[in-house]
Motif scaffolding. Structure first.
Motif, PDB file in Angstrom:
ATOM      1  N   ALA B 392      10.043 -20.337  -5.625  1.00 38.73           N
ATOM      2  CA  ALA B 392      10.437 -19.118  -6.336  1.00 38.73           C
ATOM      3  C   ALA B 392       9.222 -18.235  -6.590  1.00 38.73           C
ATOM      4  N   ALA B 393       8.171 -18.847  -7.103  1.00 37.44           N
ATOM      5  CA  ALA B 393       6.990 -18.063  -7.430  1.00 37.44           C
ATOM      6  C   ALA B 393       6.427 -17.404  -6.173  1.00 37.44           C
ATOM      7  N   TRP B 394       6.432 -18.174  -5.084  1.00 37.51           N
ATOM      8  CA  TRP B 394       5.911 -17.663  -3.829  1.00 37.51           C
ATOM      9  C   TRP B 394       6.702 -16.448  -3.356  1.00 37.51           C
ATOM     10  N   TRP B 395       8.047 -16.581  -3.393  1.00 37.69           N
ATOM     11  CA  TRP B 395       8.915 -15.450  -3.027  1.00 37.69           C
ATOM     12  C   TRP B 395       8.614 -14.242  -3.900  1.00 37.69           C
ATOM     13  N   ASP B 396       8.552 -14.506  -5.213  1.00 44.15           N
ATOM     14  CA  ASP B 396       8.323 -13.413  -6.145  1.00 44.15           C
ATOM     15  C   ASP B 396       7.015 -12.703  -5.815  1.00 44.15           C
ATOM     16  N   GLU B 397       6.002 -13.548  -5.545  1.00 43.39           N
ATOM     17  CA  GLU B 397       4.688 -13.010  -5.258  1.00 43.39           C
ATOM     18  C   GLU B 397       4.732 -12.137  -4.001  1.00 43.39           C
ATOM     19  N   TRP B 398       5.399 -12.681  -3.026  1.00 44.60           N
ATOM     20  CA  TRP B 398       5.495 -12.022  -1.740  1.00 44.60           C
ATOM     21  C   TRP B 398       6.154 -10.652  -1.869  1.00 44.60           C
ATOM     22  N   VAL B 399       7.272 -10.620  -2.586  1.00 45.47           N
ATOM     23  CA  VAL B 399       7.989  -9.356  -2.766  1.00 45.47           C
ATOM     24  C   VAL B 399       7.120  -8.387  -3.557  1.00 45.47           C
ATOM     25  N   ARG B 400       6.415  -8.935  -4.565  1.00 45.02           N
ATOM     26  CA  ARG B 400       5.559  -8.050  -5.353  1.00 45.02           C
ATOM     27  C   ARG B 400       4.490  -7.434  -4.445  1.00 45.02           C
ATOM     28  N   TRP B 401       3.952  -8.270  -3.601  1.00 46.64           N
ATOM     29  CA  TRP B 401       2.920  -7.791  -2.688  1.00 46.64           C
ATOM     30  C   TRP B 401       3.474  -6.690  -1.783  1.00 46.64           C
ATOM     31  N   ILE B 402       4.627  -6.936  -1.200  1.00 51.26           N
ATOM     32  CA  ILE B 402       5.233  -5.920  -0.339  1.00 51.26           C
ATOM     33  C   ILE B 402       5.461  -4.649  -1.124  1.00 51.26           C
ATOM     34  N   ASN B 403       5.975  -4.811  -2.327  1.00 57.10           N
ATOM     35  CA  ASN B 403       6.272  -3.648  -3.144  1.00 57.10           C
ATOM     36  C   ASN B 403       5.035  -2.835  -3.445  1.00 57.10           C
ATOM     37  N   ILE B 404       3.974  -3.542  -3.731  1.00 56.79           N
ATOM     38  CA  ILE B 404       2.741  -2.828  -4.056  1.00 56.79           C
ATOM     39  C   ILE B 404       2.153  -2.180  -2.811  1.00 56.79           C
ATOM     40  N   THR B 405       2.086  -2.989  -1.736  1.00 59.30           N
ATOM     41  CA  THR B 405       1.428  -2.498  -0.534  1.00 59.30           C
ATOM     42  C   THR B 405       2.220  -1.386   0.143  1.00 59.30           C
ATOM     43  N   PHE B 406       3.531  -1.583   0.200  1.00 56.56           N
ATOM     44  CA  PHE B 406       4.328  -0.646   0.997  1.00 56.56           C
ATOM     45  C   PHE B 406       5.162   0.293   0.149  1.00 56.56           C
ATOM     46  N   PHE B 407       4.829   0.363  -1.137  1.00 62.64           N
ATOM     47  CA  PHE B 407       5.715   1.130  -2.003  1.00 62.64           C
ATOM     48  C   PHE B 407       6.000   2.516  -1.452  1.00 62.64           C
ATOM     49  N   ASP B 408       4.948   3.201  -1.045  1.00 64.55           N
ATOM     50  CA  ASP B 408       5.127   4.581  -0.586  1.00 64.55           C
ATOM     51  C   ASP B 408       5.986   4.647   0.662  1.00 64.55           C
ATOM     52  N   THR B 409       5.697   3.741   1.595  1.00 66.77           N
ATOM     53  CA  THR B 409       6.465   3.741   2.836  1.00 66.77           C
ATOM     54  C   THR B 409       7.935   3.484   2.555  1.00 66.77           C
ATOM     55  N   LEU B 410       8.190   2.435   1.773  1.00 63.78           N
ATOM     56  CA  LEU B 410       9.575   2.094   1.483  1.00 63.78           C
ATOM     57  C   LEU B 410      10.279   3.234   0.778  1.00 63.78           C
ATOM     58  N   ASP B 411       9.576   3.800  -0.163  1.00 64.98           N
ATOM     59  CA  ASP B 411      10.182   4.869  -0.930  1.00 64.98           C
ATOM     60  C   ASP B 411      10.459   6.083  -0.058  1.00 64.98           C
ATOM     61  N   ALA B 412       9.528   6.381   0.811  1.00 65.81           N
ATOM     62  CA  ALA B 412       9.725   7.528   1.690  1.00 65.81           C
ATOM     63  C   ALA B 412      10.919   7.293   2.612  1.00 65.81           C
ATOM     64  N   PHE B 413      10.979   6.080   3.130  1.00 62.67           N
ATOM     65  CA  PHE B 413      12.095   5.730   4.009  1.00 62.67           C
ATOM     66  C   PHE B 413      13.421   5.886   3.274  1.00 62.67           C
ATOM     67  N   LYS B 414      13.437   5.312   2.088  1.00 62.79           N
ATOM     68  CA  LYS B 414      14.665   5.366   1.304  1.00 62.79           C
ATOM     69  C   LYS B 414      15.062   6.811   1.026  1.00 62.79           C
ATOM     70  N   ASN B 415      14.085   7.616   0.608  1.00 58.88           N
ATOM     71  CA  ASN B 415      14.407   9.000   0.275  1.00 58.88           C
ATOM     72  C   ASN B 415      14.857   9.787   1.496  1.00 58.88           C
ATOM     73  N   ALA B 416      14.229   9.508   2.619  1.00 60.56           N
ATOM     74  CA  ALA B 416      14.627  10.215   3.836  1.00 60.56           C
ATOM     75  C   ALA B 416      16.078   9.922   4.170  1.00 60.56           C
ATOM     76  N   VAL B 417      16.439   8.642   4.120  1.00 57.25           N
ATOM     77  CA  VAL B 417      17.827   8.291   4.436  1.00 57.25           C
ATOM     78  C   VAL B 417      18.767   8.890   3.409  1.00 57.25           C
ATOM     79  N   LEU B 418      18.359   8.799   2.159  1.00 58.44           N
ATOM     80  CA  LEU B 418      19.211   9.354   1.106  1.00 58.44           C
ATOM     81  C   LEU B 418      19.453  10.836   1.321  1.00 58.44           C
ATOM     82  N   LEU B 419      18.364  11.574   1.535  1.00 60.04           N
ATOM     83  CA  LEU B 419      18.484  13.027   1.615  1.00 60.04           C
ATOM     84  C   LEU B 419      19.187  13.483   2.885  1.00 60.04           C
TER      85      LEU B 419
END
Ligand SMILES: Nc1ncnc2c1ncn2[C@@H]1O[C@H](COP(=O)(O)OP(=O)(O)OP(=O)(O)O)[C@@H](O)[C@H]1O
Ligand SMILES: [Mg+2]
Lengths: 349, 666
Positions: B392-419
């Motif tokens: 569990a901790a490993w998964w959590d860590e991993w997702v946190r890492w992705i979120n931190i590292t790729f936050f902008d990319t993910l967010d941009a992707f999401k917003n592009a699809v949304l808009l």
């Protein structure tokens, strides 16, 4: 038994089976085929009358779709005809109470199917014992009987196999053993060998003849192969478009075909093996020269052809020491090559 | 020859007229959407309250009457439901005692356990022995590994709770489905009566019938089990009915010629002959039962489902994924075991397997001894903590890492699809006046299947409008439509690409099978972690869940194109592309349409679940009704989802059939 020895075991009177909605109104047979087709009614069997004697092997023939299966299913009580009645030992099969019909099927009728109809979840032993199981026979007893039947059809040693582990011919042997397990008097076989290759087919026909010689059942056999019919039949019925065109022995069908349809069936039959001396004899003329020899009346042509061929003189056909008539080379050849027969043949329609 | 030419003329003229029809419809639609809202009266979007049918209130009142005062003579209706619950509680209580709670007397906190439940090592031993017996060492190995996962990852206790209810619910659903299937086979009239009920049961979202069950049977494992059985039974009925229909006519004749009574026919011929096909039903029931585990935990099932649900609510991704995988492990183990048992019963009898008694007596003796050991030395019964681990901790860590590292990319992707996709489609759907939608639905029904279908589609739309749920329905259509669009755009090319490559296709098949075995909630967890709640998250979850049939049917259709036709194409000098576009795709089109149909059905069923991540459509309506135990609201909204599903299903099936006929395939 209610009837005398030669009363028919199975008979049908004016049996018709029409598929489709409201088919009964076409029963009088006056409607044209086109009219029925327009109403969506398919006439599978039309006004068939038959009587099958005890111990007889009765073969039904016809092209695909001519109604053979439908007729035999009516005879076996599997489908109720739209009109007419089927009599088993003089009693209407479809007027019998359900209970009696079940008893009849359990003990007195057996059927072999074109595609074997083996139960996939049972072994050979289980399949053959199945009809006995349904009767409620105890396990030990029914398995003993099933083993006998399996041995009879030559599958000893394969009792524990499942159907999918057997070849087509072996599967059909299981089907045959199963249909015999309850020792029926009346035996239906609907194109039992059609799904088999020619060699196995031939072997199975011999097998059937051997069994019939031992068991002496009343047999209703369907085929669309005239050779097969000839090998097995006492009498042959020919069907076309749901109607019975002609019923008779192989000899009668060859010598006196009722129509071109029948003639087409018999065209390639091995005449020399089927026709007997009796069928082609003629009364000797007054100026007949001396005879070359004697031939028993029931011998097929193949049995004496060489002798007759060898000389110009006629041979006498004898039965029980009496002379019935004569045959000569020319008459024999006429019959063999199918040249129009002099004398007894009626002109075909 | 002039006759053929004359006959050929109309089909040539027809497509040309038809080709014009839909662009015209599209143009009018565009016009209506672009028109300023003031150009049309307001009731075309929002029905005045006075026009609405008070159906939800009436349903609620009816159920309240059922619970409070309905009676058959002296027997109150609520007594009847209590009696049903009481009967079902017995096997469930036994299974729970065996696997979870042990045998106790007394209630609540005064309960005294006088014998413990089967300890983990006894369960593992029994299960592995069973697996080895029916499926050989491979299955035994799989069983050991699967149960090992549950132990090592600390899922054992919850898994036993879930297993207890599955072990009771699945056989009941199979037996019930079999019985109904037999009834359908015996009487065409029964079949006619039951088929629409099956349709309804399979399209109404589960949440919708959770509410009445909750009201009638109360909160608890029995209610959860009833819901599970109701959910898993309809496919079993369908599969059983189809399996019986496929029993060869000759075998039926054989049974009659052997003098079978009706009962003998059913149990000695029909059911055994249909068994391989029936096993497919068992497989479906097991998968559906486990799919239901999480939803059932909303009305008191507990176990793994509850763990996933709470993890989802706490956004604890690691815990959620571990529990979710545990559900999948259970599903796989039970399914393989059932399949192997079916095969073993067919094979075992003659190929020299050891006599059952000589195998089972020792096995049971050992199990009993192990059980006794747990009784004598209770500490043994708990799996040592030191051997447990958690990712569990490993998964959590991993997702946190992705979120931190790729936050902008993910967010941009999401917003592009949304808009660019979600928001425009949403606006478009909300701008459609319902009378026009009703008209188009009816017209499409008429074109595809004639007057009956037209009337059905019209009635369906009007129902939704007049119970006052048009806006929610439009939002449902939007989310479902976009998701299906994405699923099809991705799935069809994958299907096309994989269909011609044997190895790749096998890999893809395994992948989509796995996607479908995973309980749908499990998808939600990582997606929520990456994209937080909202329509975009819901869309991705729906696409993941619903893409399988789009791929599967496309590949099936392409692979099913008759070989002679392909050879004819090659002989005529088609290139690979021409072969695909001129021959294979047109012939596979009906199958592909059925795939789209399935995709829509799955999308709709997932849609309701995505209500958990804050969508605002019919699914949310059903879900919040469940939360408030508002029977009427839940049932009516559920019916609306069912209507959308059924109309879509009928329209597409009819279109596929027409297409098939035109291609001469049926
Ligand atoms: N259940 C049914 N419904 C409608 N029509 C049927 C049905 N069974 C048979 N028929 C029609 O009845 C006719 C006779 O069929 P039947 O099966 O008796 O032919 P057959 O002589 O046994 O042919 P084959 O040699 O191919 O087995 C056929 O035209 C067939 O289409
Ligand atoms: Mg036939």
């Amino acid at each position: 038994m209610p009837s005398s020895a030669d009363a028919p075991v199975l008979a049908c009177r004016h049996v018709s089976k029409l598929y489709g909605h409201g088919a009964a109104r076409f029963l009088d047979g006056r409607a044209a085929p086109e009219e029925m087709a327009a109403a969506g009614v398919i006439p599978a069997v039309i006004d068939v009358n038959l009587a099958i004697g005890r111990g007889e092997t009765f073969v039904i023939m016809g092209l695909s779709g001519s109604g053979k299966s439908t007729l035999v299913r009516c005879l076996a009580g599997l489908i109720e005809p739209t009109g007419g009645e089927v009599l088993f030992e003089g009693r209407d099969l479809f007027a019998l109470p359900e209970r009696e019909l079940i008893q009849l099927r359990r003990h007195r009728m057996g059927m072999v199917f074109q595609h074997f109809a083996l139960l996939p979840h049972l072994t050979v032993l289980g399949n053959v014992a199945f009809p006995l199981d349904v009767q409620g026979m105890p396990k030990a007893q029914r398995e003993a009987r099933a083993r006998e039947m399996i041995e009879l059809v030559g599958l000893k040693g394969r009792e524990a196999y499942f159907p999918r582990e057997l070849s087509g011919g072996q599967q059909q042997r299981v089907g045959i053993a199963r249909s015999l397990a309850a020792d029926p008097e009346l035996w239906f076989l609907d194109e039992p060998f059609s799904a088999l290759d020619p060699l196995i087919r031939r072997e199975m026909q011999d097998e059937l003849k051997r069994l019939q010689a031992i068991l002496n059942k009343t047999i209703v056999f369907i085929t669309h192969d005239f050779d097969e019919a000839v090998r097995l039949a006492d009498r042959i019925a020919i069907m076309k478009d749901g109607r019975l065109v002609q019923v008779g022995t192989a000899e009668e069908l060859i010598l006196h075909p009722a129509s071109d349809y029948v003639r087409a069936f018999t065209r390639d039959a091995p005449r020399a093996k089927i026709l007997t001396a009796r069928a082609i004899l003629r009364t000797p003329g007054p100026d007949e020269a001396g005879i070359a020899g004697m031939v028993p009346a029931s011998t097929p042509i193949a049995g004496f052809a060489q002798q007759v061929e060898a000389t110009d003189k006629p041979f006498a056909v004898v039965e029980d020491g009496r002379i019935l008539g004569v045959i000569d080379r020319r008459a024999m050849m006429d019959v063999l090559v199918g040249r129009d027969l002099a004398g007894p043949a009626e002109p075909g329609p | 020859m002039s006759a053929p030419a004359l006959e050929a003329a109309p089909p040539l003229a027809r497509p040309r007229a038809a080709a014009l029809l839909w662009p015209v419809v599209g143009a009018i639609t565009a016009l209506l959407v672009l028109l300023p809202t003031s150009a049309l009266p307001g009731w075309m979007w929002k029905l005045p309250p006075s026009w609405k049918l008070p159906l939800a209130g009436e349903v609620s009142a009816f159920v309240k009457w059922l619970v409070d005062s309905a009676a058959l003579g002296p027997l109150a209706f609520i007594d009847l439901t209590r009696a049903i619950a009481w009967v079902l509680d017995w096997p469930l209580a036994l299974a729970r005692a065996l696997l979870v709670a042990g045998f106790t007397t007394g209630q609540g906190s005064q309960a005294v356990q006088w014998f413990p439940p089967l300890p983990w090592f006894a369960v593992v031993f029994l299960a592995v022995a069973l697996a080895a017996r029916v499926g050989g060492w491979r299955l035994a190995l799989l069983m050991g590994a699967g149960l090992g996962y549950l132990l090592v990852f600390g899922q054992w206790a919850s898994a036993m709770v879930t297993l207890a209810s599955v072990l009771v619910a699945a056989p009941l659903a199979v037996a019930g489905g079999l019985m109904v299937g037999i009834a359908c086979h015996r009487s065409p009239r029964a079949e006619k009566a039951i088929t629409p009920l099956l349709d309804l049961a399979q399209t109404v979202p589960v949440f919708a019938y959770l509410v009445p069950i909750l009201v009638l049977f109360g909160f608890g494992p029995v209610s959860a089990m009833i819901a599970t059985i109701l959910y898993a039974l309809p496919p079993m009925v369908r599969i059983a009915a189809a399996a019986f229909r496929a029993v060869p006519e000759e075998v039926v004749a054989l049974a009659r010629m052997s003098g079978c009574t009706r009962r003998q026919f059913t149990w000695k011929v029909l059911v055994p002959t249909a068994r391989p096909a029936l096993m497919l039903g068992v497989n479906q029931v097991i998968l559906l039962t486990l799919n239901m585990v999480i939803i059932a935990s909303m009305i008191g099932a507990g176990g793994l489902g509850y763990d996933v649900l709470t993890a989802l609510r706490r956004l604890a991704i690691g815990a959620g994924i571990e529990a979710g995988l545990a559900i999948t492990v259970l599903a796989i183990l039970l399914d393989r075991l059932a399949q192997a048992m079916a095969r073993a019963s067919e094979r075992g009898r003659h190929h020299g397997a050891r006599a059952p008694r000589r195998y089972w007596l020792p096995v049971l003796a050992v199990s009993a001894a192990l059980w006794l050991a747990a009784f004598l030395a209770p500490p043994l019964a708990t799996f040592p903590d030191s051997l447990q681990l958690s990712t569990a901790a490993w998964w959590d860590e991993w997702v946190r890492w992705i979120n931190i590292t790729f936050f902008d990319t993910l967010d941009a992707f999401k917003n592009a699809v949304l808009l660019n996709l979600l928001v425009p489609v949403k606006r478009f759907m909300l701008a459609l006046p319902w009378p026009w939608v009703a008209l188009v639905a009816a017209f499409a029904g008429w074109r595809a299947g004639g007057a009956g279908l037209a009337l059905g589609a019209l009635a369906g739309v009007l129902f939704i409008v007049f119970v006052g749920l048009w806006e929610y329905a439009a939002l449902t259509l939007y989310l479902c439509g976009v998701s299906v669009l994405v699923a099809v755009t991705l799935g069809v090319p994958i299907g096309i690409f994989a269909s011609g490559r044997e190895r790749l296709w096998r890999a893809v098949e395994v992948a989509i099978d796995t996607l479908q075995t995973l309980p749908s909630f499990v998808y939600l967890i990582p997606i929520v972690m990456l994209f937080r709640v909202g329509d975009f998250t819901a869309m991705i979850a729906i696409v993941l869940y619903a893409i399988a049939p789009a791929i599967r049917y496309t590949a099936h259709g392409l692979r099913g194109v008759p070989a002679p036709l392909v050879e004819a194409g090659i002989a005529n000098g088609c290139t690979r592309t021409q072969l695909l576009t001129r021959i294979k795709l047109p012939l596979a089109l009906p199958d592909m349409l059925l795939g789209v149909n399935q995709t829509i059905m799955l999308a709709l069923s997932m849609l309701v679940i995505t209500a958990l991540v804050g969508t605002r459509d019919l699914g949310q309506e059903v879900y919040s009704a469940l939360a408030k135990a508002d029977v009427g609201r839940g049932v009516v909204a559920g019916l609306c989802v069912a209507i959308i599903a059924m109309v879509a299903d009928r329209l597409i099936s009819a279109a596929a059939l027409r297409l098939k006929r035109r291609l001469g395939l049926s």
